[in-house]
Enzyme design. Structure first.
Site, PDB file in Angstrom:
ATOM      1  NE  ARG A 232      -4.368  -1.072  -0.146  1.00 41.81           N
ATOM      2  CZ  ARG A 232      -4.351  -2.142  -0.957  1.00 41.81           C
ATOM      3  NH1 ARG A 232      -3.393  -2.408  -1.806  1.00 41.81           N
ATOM      4  NH2 ARG A 232      -5.767  -2.660  -1.193  1.00 41.81           N
ATOM      5  CD  GLU A 261      -2.599   3.163  -5.593  1.00 41.04           C
ATOM      6  OE1 GLU A 261      -3.833   2.521  -6.295  1.00 41.04           O
ATOM      7  OE2 GLU A 261      -1.529   2.513  -5.092  1.00 41.04           O
ATOM      8  CG  HIS A 280      -2.896  -0.771  -7.010  1.00 41.96           C
ATOM      9  ND1 HIS A 280      -3.480  -0.242  -6.136  1.00 41.96           N
ATOM     10  CD2 HIS A 280      -3.149  -2.087  -6.711  1.00 41.96           C
ATOM     11  CE1 HIS A 280      -3.921  -1.092  -5.153  1.00 41.96           C
ATOM     12  NE2 HIS A 280      -3.532  -2.167  -5.762  1.00 41.96           N
TER      13      HIS A 280
HETATM   14  N1  NAD Z   1      -0.489  -4.265  -5.002  1.00 41.05           N
HETATM   15  C1  NAD Z   1      -1.515  -5.041  -5.135  1.00 41.05           C
HETATM   16  O1  NAD Z   1      -2.152  -5.244  -6.014  1.00 41.05           O
HETATM   17  C2  NAD Z   1      -1.736  -5.758  -3.802  1.00 41.05           C
HETATM   18  C3  NAD Z   1      -2.437  -7.136  -4.114  1.00 41.05           C
HETATM   19  C4  NAD Z   1      -2.983  -7.844  -2.665  1.00 41.05           C
HETATM   20  C5  NAD Z   1      -2.664  -7.421  -1.664  1.00 41.05           C
HETATM   21  N2  NAD Z   1      -1.940  -6.052  -1.450  1.00 41.05           N
HETATM   22  C6  NAD Z   1      -1.687  -5.678  -0.188  1.00 41.05           C
HETATM   23  O2  NAD Z   1      -0.551  -6.254   0.435  1.00 41.05           O
HETATM   24  C7  NAD Z   1      -0.667  -6.200   1.829  1.00 41.05           C
HETATM   25  C8  NAD Z   1      -0.563  -7.461   2.207  1.00 41.05           C
HETATM   26  O3  NAD Z   1      -1.473  -8.326   1.895  1.00 41.05           O
HETATM   27  P1  NAD Z   1      -1.546  -9.778   2.687  1.00 41.05           P
HETATM   28  O4  NAD Z   1      -2.637 -10.424   2.046  1.00 41.05           O
HETATM   29  O5  NAD Z   1      -0.240 -10.474   2.679  1.00 41.05           O
HETATM   30  O6  NAD Z   1      -1.901  -9.547   3.972  1.00 41.05           O
HETATM   31  P2  NAD Z   1      -1.844 -10.205   5.355  1.00 41.05           P
HETATM   32  O7  NAD Z   1      -3.062  -9.333   6.297  1.00 41.05           O
HETATM   33  O8  NAD Z   1      -1.906 -11.685   5.175  1.00 41.05           O
HETATM   34  O9  NAD Z   1      -0.457  -9.763   6.090  1.00 41.05           O
HETATM   35  C9  NAD Z   1      -0.155  -8.602   6.455  1.00 41.05           C
HETATM   36  C10 NAD Z   1       1.025  -8.486   7.695  1.00 41.05           C
HETATM   37  O10 NAD Z   1       1.406  -7.522   7.976  1.00 41.05           O
HETATM   38  C11 NAD Z   1       1.697  -7.370   9.448  1.00 41.05           C
HETATM   39  N3  NAD Z   1       1.888  -6.392  10.132  1.00 41.05           N
HETATM   40  C12 NAD Z   1       0.879  -5.527  10.354  1.00 41.05           C
HETATM   41  N4  NAD Z   1       1.487  -4.145  11.076  1.00 41.05           N
HETATM   42  C13 NAD Z   1       2.819  -4.467  10.889  1.00 41.05           C
HETATM   43  C14 NAD Z   1       3.993  -3.695  11.272  1.00 41.05           C
HETATM   44  N5  NAD Z   1       3.899  -2.686  12.075  1.00 41.05           N
HETATM   45  N6  NAD Z   1       5.270  -4.256  11.034  1.00 41.05           N
HETATM   46  C15 NAD Z   1       5.491  -5.528  10.372  1.00 41.05           C
HETATM   47  N7  NAD Z   1       4.335  -6.392  10.089  1.00 41.05           N
HETATM   48  C16 NAD Z   1       3.069  -5.675  10.298  1.00 41.05           C
HETATM   49  C17 NAD Z   1       0.468  -8.321  10.031  1.00 41.05           C
HETATM   50  O11 NAD Z   1       0.538  -8.898  11.300  1.00 41.05           O
HETATM   51  C18 NAD Z   1       0.091  -9.340   8.896  1.00 41.05           C
HETATM   52  O12 NAD Z   1       0.746 -10.768   9.163  1.00 41.05           O
HETATM   53  C19 NAD Z   1      -2.043  -5.698   2.019  1.00 41.05           C
HETATM   54  O13 NAD Z   1      -1.757  -4.126   2.166  1.00 41.05           O
HETATM   55  C20 NAD Z   1      -2.775  -5.789   0.843  1.00 41.05           C
HETATM   56  O14 NAD Z   1      -3.984  -4.893   0.648  1.00 41.05           O
HETATM   57  C21 NAD Z   1      -1.867  -5.335  -2.570  1.00 41.05           C
HETATM   58  O1  3PG Z   2      -5.937  -5.215  -2.030  1.00 41.59           O
HETATM   59  C1  3PG Z   2      -6.078  -6.020  -2.963  1.00 41.59           C
HETATM   60  O2  3PG Z   2      -6.421  -7.042  -3.174  1.00 41.59           O
HETATM   61  C2  3PG Z   2      -5.006  -5.327  -4.048  1.00 41.59           C
HETATM   62  O3  3PG Z   2      -4.770  -3.888  -3.852  1.00 41.59           O
HETATM   63  C3  3PG Z   2      -5.572  -5.379  -5.535  1.00 41.59           C
HETATM   64  O4  3PG Z   2      -6.462  -4.403  -5.904  1.00 41.59           O
HETATM   65  P1  3PG Z   2      -7.260  -4.551  -7.201  1.00 41.59           P
HETATM   66  O5  3PG Z   2      -8.306  -5.534  -7.120  1.00 41.59           O
HETATM   67  O6  3PG Z   2      -7.754  -3.247  -7.694  1.00 41.59           O
HETATM   68  O7  3PG Z   2      -6.287  -4.781  -8.355  1.00 41.59           O
END
Ligand code: NAD
Ligand code: 3PG
Length: 530
Positions: A232, A261, A280
């Site tokens: 994020r 964004e 993204h």
């Molecule tokens: N770029 C994209 O398109 C995309 C796609 C999917 C997910 N994401 C994002 O990726 C991130 C992770 O997703 P996920 O499915 O692994 O989530 P998840 O909830 O499985 O993992 C997140 C982890 O972060 C840890 N955390 C919280 N605070 C923390 C801190 N201060 N220091 C270190 N660790 C900490 C939590 O304990 C947790 O284990 C989320 O922000 C999600 O929205 C982005």
């Molecule tokens: O939180 C998510 O699942 C990711 O950031 C992906 O977002 P999107 O579905 O808009 O690609």
């Protein structure tokens, strides 16, 4: 017939379950403005979105029939959860379906960064044959720091080992045992900052993770580090990063996400030769989009048809008779959980919930869910954890939940307590609802107190010596921090004691450090309860 509106690009194959259902009719209308959505949402029972559609309170108010909002993906920061909960609209997401895809995008970014692929591509297609400017680095034998070892972070760590990297992992829920299982060295943020050649972040954006790599960290960071953010925007301070690259400290960065964004055309990342970006795209593969759409469609059908469902990120259903007895304790439970999570250091292994007094005769399971929510939300983000999914999340993170009940309630009608057992310590907070006074924290560890659980609090442990309260008050006053309330607690005269101050605004970190340095002070910690 239930009407479903799909307002973002979502996989056709993934939603075929809905398309084929005889009791569902689907409309696909993407790219609508808030006004346009407000105009049409009134006729729909369900709304299916990704991250583009901002589902605001206005849209929900107009959605008189709206029963469920489905997010085909993880983050629900584009949905006003409070407004949905208030209206009884269930919000569901698909947290697992895009894990691998986002992990692979992280590697695509890491390798593109290590080998300057976007920059080399641009020159080559521009007619230049430049083989000197793009000497890269190997991943092998490098140290990768992974901040956030949840679903995606853990998959990244597993793949990094195949590249011959040493992985340092930090996550508030990462225990020695789990780290060992994952083949990761348990580290602190500081270790990662000092030792990693590559840093990748995989946390949600929370007040705690916002700018977790910022100016201060860049002043100590390992020279030549490369940084990747596919989680994020805002977890890494964008402007501080640009400064660190320009100062020759950071070798480069790869970002899929931005604080705002889409970023404006003037955003410094877009013209920087050492920063590569994608819009993204982390979750954008055929497979992930099918997975998340299938997951969310299945649940959406269950909800519309009144069947049991999983992954609701907001309102839990609680039977009416239980609700009337327990509901007043839900906000207190969340705050006690949050308070305990903020004072306990080390990964939480066990949450012990105590319910005494009249509550001993009630099914307090829903209250436990709220307490666990309070504990987990501090680390996982308040948009990710609620009373529906808190127990499941605790289980998947190996956090044990114990409930103790008793009729003895130390003079209170009901007393609720939370004890957190971590690798390092055990911390307890208890509270009650007092007639005419509302919710109060009545105990912190072994000390009896009387504190309203709200706003900014400063928890100080100190030696019970004359003058200490004055020194703290003077220091805070001289830093323009107004003390609204104060409570002191001790067991023995002259022994260990605590002080809980209610302050009118957040206390700057450097002021807390100065408080902690005062004579006879042991620790000072800020706690935020909202
Ligand atoms: N770029 C994209 O398109 C995309 C796609 C999917 C997910 N994401 C994002 O990726 C991130 C992770 O997703 P996920 O499915 O692994 O989530 P998840 O909830 O499985 O993992 C997140 C982890 O972060 C840890 N955390 C919280 N605070 C923390 C801190 N201060 N220091 C270190 N660790 C900490 C939590 O304990 C947790 O284990 C989320 O922000 C999600 O929205 C982005
Ligand atoms: O939180 C998510 O699942 C990711 O950031 C992906 O977002 P999107 O579905 O808009 O690609």
């Amino acid at each position: 017939m239930f009407k479903v509106l799909v307002s973002d690009p979502i996989s056709d194959l993934g939603i075929s379950l809905l398309v084929e259902a005889s009791d569902i009719s689907i409309d696909k209308k993407t790219g609508l403005s808030e006004d346009e959505l407000v105009q049409i949402i009134g006729e729909y029972d369900a709304l299916l979105v990704r991250s583009q559609t901002r589902v605001t309170e206005r849209i929900m108010t107009a959605g008189k029939q709206l029963k469920v909002i489905g997010r085909a993906g993880v983050g629900v920061d584009n949905i006003d959860l409070e407004a949905a909960t208030k209206r009884g609209i269930v919000v569901i997401n698909a947290p697992d379906g895009n894990t691998i895809t986002t992990c692979e995008h992280t590697f695509a970014m890491m390798m593109a960064l290590a080998r300057h692929i976007p920059q080399a591509y641009l020159k080559t297609v521009g007619g230049e044959w430049d083989r000197k400017s793009f000497v890269g680095v190997e991943l092998r034998n490098k140290v990768l720091g992974v901040l956030g070892m949840g679903r995606i972070g853990s998959e990244v760590a597993a793949r990094a080992k195949a590249f011959g990297m040493t992985v340092l992992g930090y996550d508030p829920f990462l225990t020695e045992e789990r780290a060992e299982k994952l083949g990761v060295k348990l580290a602190s943020v500081e270790d990662v900052v000092r030792e990693a050649d590559f840093i990748t972040v995989h946390t949600p954006l929370t007040p705690e993770t916002r700018h977790m790599i910022g100016k201060e960290q860049f002043s100590r960071i390992k020279k030549g580090v490369r940084i990747i953010n596919c989680a994020r925007g805002g977890i890494i301070d964008e402007l501080a990063l640009v400064e660190a690259i320009d100062a020759g400290i950071v070798a480069g960065a790869a970002f899929d996400v931005f604080e705002e964004e889409p970023p404006t055309k003037e955003h410094p990342f877009l013209s920087h030769p050492k920063i590569i970006v994608t819009p993204h795209l982390g979750a954008s593969t055929v497979e992930a989009q099918e997975n998340v759409a299938i997951d969310v469609s299945e649940q959406l059908l269950h909800i519309l048809r009144g069947e049991p469902y999983k992954n609701a990120v907001n309102m839990p259903p609680v039977p009416a008779d239980v609700l009337s007895k327990l509901e007043p304790y839900f906000p207190l439970g969340v705050k006690l959980g949050s308070f305990a999570a903020q004072i306990a250091s080390g990964p939480v292994k066990e949450i012990v919930v105590g319910c005494s007094g009249e509550l001993a005769d009630v099914d307090t399971q829903p209250l436990t869910r709220y307490i666990v929510q309070g504990v987990l939300a501090h680390h996982l983000g308040s948009d990710q954890v609620n009373a529906v999914n808190s127990m499941h999340l605790a289980k998947t993170r190996g956090v044990n939940i114990v409930v103790n009940k008793s009729h003895a309630s130390k003079g209170f009608t009901n007393l609720v307590s939370v004890t957190l057992r971590t690798d390092k310590e055990e911390r307890t907070v208890a509270g009650a609802l007092l007639n005419g006074f509302g919710a109060r924290i009545t105990q912190i560890d072994q000390y009896p107190v009387d504190v309203a659980p709200e706003g900014n609090l400063l928890l100080i442990s100190h030696n019970d010596k004359p003058g200490i309260i004055g020194r703290v008050g003077t220091l805070l006053g001289s830093n323009d921090v107004n003390i609204a309330t104060m409570q002191v607690g001790r067991k023995l005269v002259g022994g260990a004691a605590i002080m809980v101050l209610g302050v009118d605004k957040a206390v700057p970190k450097d002021v807390i450090a100065q408080v902690a340095d005062l004579t006879d002070l042991v620790t000072a910690k800020e706690i935020q309860l909202y």
